[in-house]
Motif scaffolding. Structure first.
Motif, PDB file in Angstrom:
ATOM      1  N   ILE A   1      58.982  75.647  -0.966  1.00 50.16           N
ATOM      2  CA  ILE A   1      58.320  74.342  -0.894  1.00 50.16           C
ATOM      3  C   ILE A   1      59.332  73.278  -0.483  1.00 50.16           C
ATOM      4  O   ILE A   1      59.076  72.464   0.408  1.00 50.16           O
ATOM      5  N   ARG A   2      60.488  73.285  -1.118  1.00 54.41           N
ATOM      6  CA  ARG A   2      61.527  72.289  -0.846  1.00 54.41           C
ATOM      7  C   ARG A   2      61.898  72.252   0.632  1.00 54.41           C
ATOM      8  O   ARG A   2      62.057  71.189   1.224  1.00 54.41           O
ATOM      9  N   ILE A   3      62.004  73.429   1.255  1.00 56.27           N
ATOM     10  CA  ILE A   3      62.410  73.480   2.669  1.00 56.27           C
ATOM     11  C   ILE A   3      61.229  73.340   3.632  1.00 56.27           C
ATOM     12  O   ILE A   3      61.411  73.357   4.841  1.00 56.27           O
ATOM     13  N   GLY A   4      60.011  73.214   3.096  1.00 53.18           N
ATOM     14  CA  GLY A   4      58.836  72.996   3.942  1.00 53.18           C
ATOM     15  C   GLY A   4      58.194  74.247   4.487  1.00 53.18           C
ATOM     16  O   GLY A   4      57.304  74.176   5.325  1.00 53.18           O
ATOM     17  N   LYS A   5      58.612  75.416   4.031  1.00 50.59           N
ATOM     18  CA  LYS A   5      58.039  76.673   4.515  1.00 50.59           C
ATOM     19  C   LYS A   5      56.719  76.984   3.804  1.00 50.59           C
ATOM     20  O   LYS A   5      55.819  77.567   4.390  1.00 50.59           O
ATOM     21  N   LYS A   6      56.610  76.616   2.537  1.00 49.83           N
ATOM     22  CA  LYS A   6      55.392  76.831   1.760  1.00 49.83           C
ATOM     23  C   LYS A   6      54.651  75.505   1.670  1.00 49.83           C
ATOM     24  O   LYS A   6      55.151  74.545   1.080  1.00 49.83           O
TER      25      LYS A   6
ATOM     26  N   THR B   1      42.025  83.097   5.318  1.00 46.56           N
ATOM     27  CA  THR B   1      42.401  83.312   6.718  1.00 46.56           C
ATOM     28  C   THR B   1      43.889  83.630   6.879  1.00 46.56           C
ATOM     29  O   THR B   1      44.699  83.333   6.001  1.00 46.56           O
ATOM     30  N   ALA B   2      44.208  84.182   8.028  1.00 46.93           N
ATOM     31  CA  ALA B   2      45.606  84.453   8.363  1.00 46.93           C
ATOM     32  C   ALA B   2      46.404  83.150   8.412  1.00 46.93           C
ATOM     33  O   ALA B   2      47.566  83.108   8.008  1.00 46.93           O
ATOM     34  N   GLU B   3      45.783  82.089   8.867  1.00 44.67           N
ATOM     35  CA  GLU B   3      46.456  80.789   8.944  1.00 44.67           C
ATOM     36  C   GLU B   3      46.819  80.304   7.545  1.00 44.67           C
ATOM     37  O   GLU B   3      47.924  79.806   7.324  1.00 44.67           O
ATOM     38  N   PHE B   4      45.897  80.464   6.576  1.00 46.95           N
ATOM     39  CA  PHE B   4      46.208  80.042   5.208  1.00 46.95           C
ATOM     40  C   PHE B   4      47.319  80.914   4.630  1.00 46.95           C
ATOM     41  O   PHE B   4      48.245  80.405   3.999  1.00 46.95           O
ATOM     42  N   ALA B   5      47.235  82.221   4.832  1.00 47.97           N
ATOM     43  CA  ALA B   5      48.277  83.128   4.336  1.00 47.97           C
ATOM     44  C   ALA B   5      49.640  82.721   4.890  1.00 47.97           C
ATOM     45  O   ALA B   5      50.640  82.698   4.164  1.00 47.97           O
ATOM     46  N   TYR B   6      49.690  82.361   6.138  1.00 46.48           N
ATOM     47  CA  TYR B   6      50.936  81.916   6.763  1.00 46.48           C
ATOM     48  C   TYR B   6      51.446  80.642   6.083  1.00 46.48           C
ATOM     49  O   TYR B   6      52.639  80.501   5.793  1.00 46.48           O
ATOM     50  N   SER B   7      50.537  79.713   5.790  1.00 49.20           N
ATOM     51  CA  SER B   7      50.893  78.447   5.147  1.00 49.20           C
ATOM     52  C   SER B   7      51.458  78.646   3.742  1.00 49.20           C
ATOM     53  O   SER B   7      52.230  77.816   3.264  1.00 49.20           O
ATOM     54  N   GLU B   8      51.070  79.751   3.093  1.00 51.95           N
ATOM     55  CA  GLU B   8      51.612  80.016   1.755  1.00 51.95           C
ATOM     56  C   GLU B   8      53.111  80.318   1.819  1.00 51.95           C
ATOM     57  O   GLU B   8      53.808  80.182   0.823  1.00 51.95           O
ATOM     58  N   GLY B   9      53.604  80.732   2.982  1.00 50.96           N
ATOM     59  CA  GLY B   9      55.040  80.825   3.210  1.00 50.96           C
ATOM     60  C   GLY B   9      55.770  81.982   2.563  1.00 50.96           C
ATOM     61  O   GLY B   9      56.989  82.042   2.604  1.00 50.96           O
ATOM     62  N   GLU B  10      55.066  82.910   1.954  1.00 53.38           N
ATOM     63  CA  GLU B  10      55.724  83.995   1.214  1.00 53.38           C
ATOM     64  C   GLU B  10      55.699  85.302   2.001  1.00 53.38           C
ATOM     65  O   GLU B  10      54.881  85.488   2.887  1.00 53.38           O
TER      66      GLU B  10
ATOM     67  N   GLU C   1      35.259  89.275  -3.755  1.00 53.01           N
ATOM     68  CA  GLU C   1      34.452  88.055  -3.641  1.00 53.01           C
ATOM     69  C   GLU C   1      34.854  86.986  -4.663  1.00 53.01           C
ATOM     70  O   GLU C   1      34.195  85.954  -4.753  1.00 53.01           O
ATOM     71  N   MET C   2      35.917  87.243  -5.442  1.00 48.24           N
ATOM     72  CA  MET C   2      36.293  86.243  -6.453  1.00 48.24           C
ATOM     73  C   MET C   2      36.644  84.930  -5.761  1.00 48.24           C
ATOM     74  O   MET C   2      37.256  84.905  -4.696  1.00 48.24           O
ATOM     75  N   LEU C   3      36.222  83.855  -6.410  1.00 49.69           N
ATOM     76  CA  LEU C   3      36.395  82.533  -5.838  1.00 49.69           C
ATOM     77  C   LEU C   3      37.793  82.001  -6.153  1.00 49.69           C
ATOM     78  O   LEU C   3      38.259  82.072  -7.296  1.00 49.69           O
ATOM     79  N   LEU C   4      38.435  81.474  -5.117  1.00 52.85           N
ATOM     80  CA  LEU C   4      39.771  80.891  -5.245  1.00 52.85           C
ATOM     81  C   LEU C   4      39.706  79.401  -4.934  1.00 52.85           C
ATOM     82  O   LEU C   4      38.817  78.941  -4.228  1.00 52.85           O
ATOM     83  N   VAL C   5      40.663  78.675  -5.448  1.00 59.89           N
ATOM     84  CA  VAL C   5      40.860  77.274  -5.089  1.00 59.89           C
ATOM     85  C   VAL C   5      42.095  77.232  -4.193  1.00 59.89           C
ATOM     86  O   VAL C   5      43.174  77.674  -4.599  1.00 59.89           O
ATOM     87  N   LEU C   6      41.906  76.749  -2.976  1.00 62.43           N
ATOM     88  CA  LEU C   6      42.993  76.678  -1.993  1.00 62.43           C
ATOM     89  C   LEU C   6      43.479  75.233  -1.900  1.00 62.43           C
ATOM     90  O   LEU C   6      42.686  74.321  -1.705  1.00 62.43           O
ATOM     91  N   GLU C   7      44.768  75.062  -2.043  1.00 66.97           N
ATOM     92  CA  GLU C   7      45.370  73.732  -1.951  1.00 66.97           C
ATOM     93  C   GLU C   7      46.368  73.704  -0.806  1.00 66.97           C
ATOM     94  O   GLU C   7      47.111  74.655  -0.603  1.00 66.97           O
ATOM     95  N   ARG C   8      46.380  72.591  -0.109  1.00 64.92           N
ATOM     96  CA  ARG C   8      47.392  72.329   0.914  1.00 64.92           C
ATOM     97  C   ARG C   8      48.135  71.067   0.495  1.00 64.92           C
ATOM     98  O   ARG C   8      47.544  70.143  -0.056  1.00 64.92           O
ATOM     99  N   PHE C   9      49.421  71.058   0.760  1.00 70.37           N
ATOM    100  CA  PHE C   9      50.250  69.940   0.301  1.00 70.37           C
ATOM    101  C   PHE C   9      51.432  69.726   1.221  1.00 70.37           C
ATOM    102  O   PHE C   9      51.709  70.551   2.101  1.00 70.37           O
ATOM    103  N   HIS C  10      52.119  68.620   1.012  1.00 69.42           N
ATOM    104  CA  HIS C  10      53.380  68.379   1.720  1.00 69.42           C
ATOM    105  C   HIS C  10      54.363  67.734   0.749  1.00 69.42           C
ATOM    106  O   HIS C  10      53.972  67.102  -0.227  1.00 69.42           O
ATOM    107  N   VAL C  11      55.642  67.915   1.044  1.00 70.01           N
ATOM    108  CA  VAL C  11      56.705  67.355   0.217  1.00 70.01           C
ATOM    109  C   VAL C  11      56.841  65.868   0.542  1.00 70.01           C
ATOM    110  O   VAL C  11      56.930  65.481   1.720  1.00 70.01           O
ATOM    111  N   VAL C  12      56.876  65.045  -0.518  1.00 71.96           N
ATOM    112  CA  VAL C  12      57.075  63.611  -0.331  1.00 71.96           C
ATOM    113  C   VAL C  12      58.439  63.155  -0.823  1.00 71.96           C
ATOM    114  O   VAL C  12      58.880  62.051  -0.524  1.00 71.96           O
ATOM    115  N   HIS C  13      59.090  64.000  -1.621  1.00 71.08           N
ATOM    116  CA  HIS C  13      60.408  63.616  -2.172  1.00 71.08           C
ATOM    117  C   HIS C  13      61.218  64.863  -2.480  1.00 71.08           C
ATOM    118  O   HIS C  13      60.713  65.794  -3.090  1.00 71.08           O
ATOM    119  N   ARG C  14      62.483  64.860  -2.056  1.00 75.85           N
ATOM    120  CA  ARG C  14      63.412  65.955  -2.349  1.00 75.85           C
ATOM    121  C   ARG C  14      64.550  65.413  -3.155  1.00 75.85           C
ATOM    122  O   ARG C  14      65.042  64.365  -2.934  1.00 75.85           O
TER     123      ARG C  14
END
Length: 154
Positions: A46-51, A102-111, A141-154
């Motif tokens: 997260i700190r480096i912006g990959k996740k 989606t593959a795009e979301f999996a990529y955004s998770e950064g892991e 089919e289990m329901l997930l909550v997907l969050e997207r975020f960005h770093v505002v302070h390091r």
């Protein structure tokens, strides 16, 4: 919120103008994942912006265990030892079935290798363990909550 995280958040908020500060009313401090290795790894990603995304079982929010994440929330990301690493701003929150991630979301998770295949294997193990602890059956089919975020302070 623990004293160290509160001081870290206050330092950030005090760097903002009053009108910028007034836009924020929801705050927390937490680590990602359920073990030391992954909590520290995720904090660094997260700190480096990959996740820039994360997900959780919707069940946690149905049971009032935790409040549903909201857009605009600020979270102090801490490592396993509760040291503040950075602050993130939640940009979006949506629900999605496990098998519709989606593959795009999996990529955004950064892991891992950031592929959907890697994401599905790793998260199936993680959510299966959580489901067992909750006495519920894991399902594609289990329901997930997907969050997207960005770093505002390091």
């Amino acid at each position: 919120m623990e004293k160290q995280s509160q001081a870290y958040l206050d330092k950030y908020l005090n760097s903002l103008t009053k009108s910028e500060r007034d836009k924020h009313s929801s705050f927390s401090s937490d680590y990602f994942c359920g073990d030391e290795h992954n909590a520290n790894l995720c904090a660094d990603l997260i700190r480096i912006g990959k996740k820039t995304a994360t997900c959780s079982l919707h069940h946690w929010y149905e049971s009032d265990e935790d409040p549903m994440p909201i857009v605009g929330h600020l979270q102090v990301v801490i490592d396993w030892n509760k040291k503040p690493i950075c602050i993130i701003h939640i940009d979006s929150v949506e629900t999605c079935k496990y098998n519709e991630v989606t593959a795009e979301f999996a990529y955004s998770e950064g892991e891992g290798d950031r592929s959907l295949e890697w994401w599905r294997k790793a998260h199936w193990r993680f959510f299966t363990t959580e489901c067992q602890e909750l006495n519920i059956e894991p399902s594609a089919e289990m329901l997930l909550v997907l969050e997207r975020f960005h770093v505002v302070h390091r």
